[in-house]
Every structure is written in C-alpha cells, then in structure tokens.
Design an enzyme around this catalytic site. Sequence first.
Site, mmCIF file in Angstrom:
data_model
loop_
_atom_site.group_PDB
_atom_site.id
_atom_site.type_symbol
_atom_site.label_atom_id
_atom_site.label_comp_id
_atom_site.label_asym_id
_atom_site.label_seq_id
_atom_site.Cartn_x
_atom_site.Cartn_y
_atom_site.Cartn_z
ATOM 1 N N GLU A 41 0.838 -1.200 0.000
ATOM 2 C CA GLU A 41 0.000 0.000 0.000
ATOM 3 C C GLU A 41 0.874 1.252 0.000
ATOM 4 O OE1 GLU A 41 -3.656 1.761 2.777
ATOM 5 O OE2 GLU A 41 -2.237 0.306 3.598
ATOM 6 N N LYS A 108 -9.730 3.027 -2.083
ATOM 7 C CA LYS A 108 -9.927 2.395 -0.780
ATOM 8 C C LYS A 108 -11.223 2.873 -0.137
ATOM 9 C CE LYS A 108 -7.368 1.418 3.505
ATOM 10 N NZ LYS A 108 -6.104 1.666 4.243
ATOM 11 N N CYS A 142 -5.520 -3.150 2.608
ATOM 12 C CA CYS A 142 -5.183 -3.150 4.029
ATOM 13 C C CYS A 142 -6.415 -3.282 4.938
ATOM 14 C CB CYS A 142 -4.352 -1.913 4.345
ATOM 15 S SG CYS A 142 -3.375 -2.046 5.867
#
Length: 258
Positions: A41, A108, A142
């Site tokens: 990431e 995200k 994540c």
Amino acid sequence: MERVNASVVQFDVQRDNRAGNRAFVMDALEQCLPGLAVLPEMWACGFDYKNLAAHALATEEILADLSAVARRRNLVIVGSLPVLEGSRVYNVAHVVDADGRVAGSYKKIHLFTAGGEGKGFAAGDRADVCETSLGPLGVMICYDLRFPELARTLMGKGARILAVPAQWPTARRTHWRTLVRARAIENQLFVVGANRCGEDGELRYPGGSLIVSPTDQILADPGEKAGVFTAELDFSLMNDYRNTIPCLKERRPEVYAR
C-alpha cells in the site's frame, strides 16, 4: 489459464522517498516471473500526509513506468498510489495489465480512521472486479480486510484472486494473518497480500506478506525480509474444492437479511 505465478514485493517503504522506493520496486518487478505482482500500500511515498497532493502529481508518471515493465515482463501489477481528484486525495490501487493498459482501479473504501487516514484521504464508494489477462481480479487495501462483506461482494462478481496491498503494523500481525486466511477460506479463492516491512517513526511493520489458497494452504510466507516471493496459483484446485465443498452455492442471502 489454469495455473499462474503470483508474486509479492515486500520492502521497507520510505516515507517521502519516491526515488528510492521507485528504484527498489522497478528492480524487483524485473525479477518477477510472468503473472501477477502485488506491491504494498502507498508503496511510492508512504503515508506522507503533508505532501500527499504533491506525491499524487507523480502518479501518472509512475503508472507509465509500471506499464512499460508490465509489457516487458508480461505482468499484471497491483499496488496503491495517491490520486488527486479536485481537492480530494484517494488511496487508489491500479491494476496494470500485461499489455500495459490500466485494466481498472480501486479507491480504498474503508479508511483506518484510528490511524488518521480520514484526515488525509477521501473514501471510495465502488467495489469492482477487473478483467485482466489472468482472469477476473478483485482488489482490497489493508484495513478493508476487516470487512468480509467487501470480499464476498468481489467473489460474487467473479473474482478468482483478491490482491491486497497493505501497510499492516507489527502490533496486529496476528490479525493480518488470520484475516487474509479467512478471506481465502470463506470465499474459496486465492488471496495475494503484499505487506511492507521495516519502520516508519514509532510504527514497526512485520512483512509477513501471504499468498493463500482456497484450501488454506500458505503458498508463500516470506517473514520479515525484503524481496520478491512467488507461488503458483492452480485454479483447477480452486474449482475442485468449490465442487467438493459447495458452500458458495449453498448460501441463503434471503434469510440473512431477515
């Protein structure tokens, strides 16, 4: 394509050191076998909140570099970078296909507000599966791992692989391992999670990138060291297992909503 190689690139992402991070990744991608390569990431700049907008201005150029190496090495490359849209910065995972085109991107959705991400980034609002030369690919980033609904949605849209770029800290390393494995088991697909190693201020990162099969085989587990780590994904195994234990067909969503 019944068998493909999948690689994770694990390294110590240096905050505000695009040149150094970029050099490491480009060299690492040259070492990858043809197939899938997943990067951590925010791999180019880290969580350099003060300069995110400036870093985002370099993303187009970085994507051009990734496109070139993807064509040269026959790779599908996934890794997240900052993207500026208007006044908002998003944490975006681009999927660069082996022909060099950007096959898709994912903003995200779940921001780790406990770590301040909500102050630096805007949240995405779409969960799409990218059609690639390796087949349908879903992306999570994540903290998204803590939301099984997202993984289930991507599976339902046809994903055979979930690629997960991450910066998951040492303090919760057991959560990382458990959640990567759970997403693979419950959705009966392959999960390729690339986590960073090293340190950023007071935060320590364990590495521990994982490639996990639908049957919970740990196909790659590099520990804390930096480098490129590769495993073979056998989709015939995935199909056989889905037929042997048909839990995906036996879901009853009409009951869950009651």
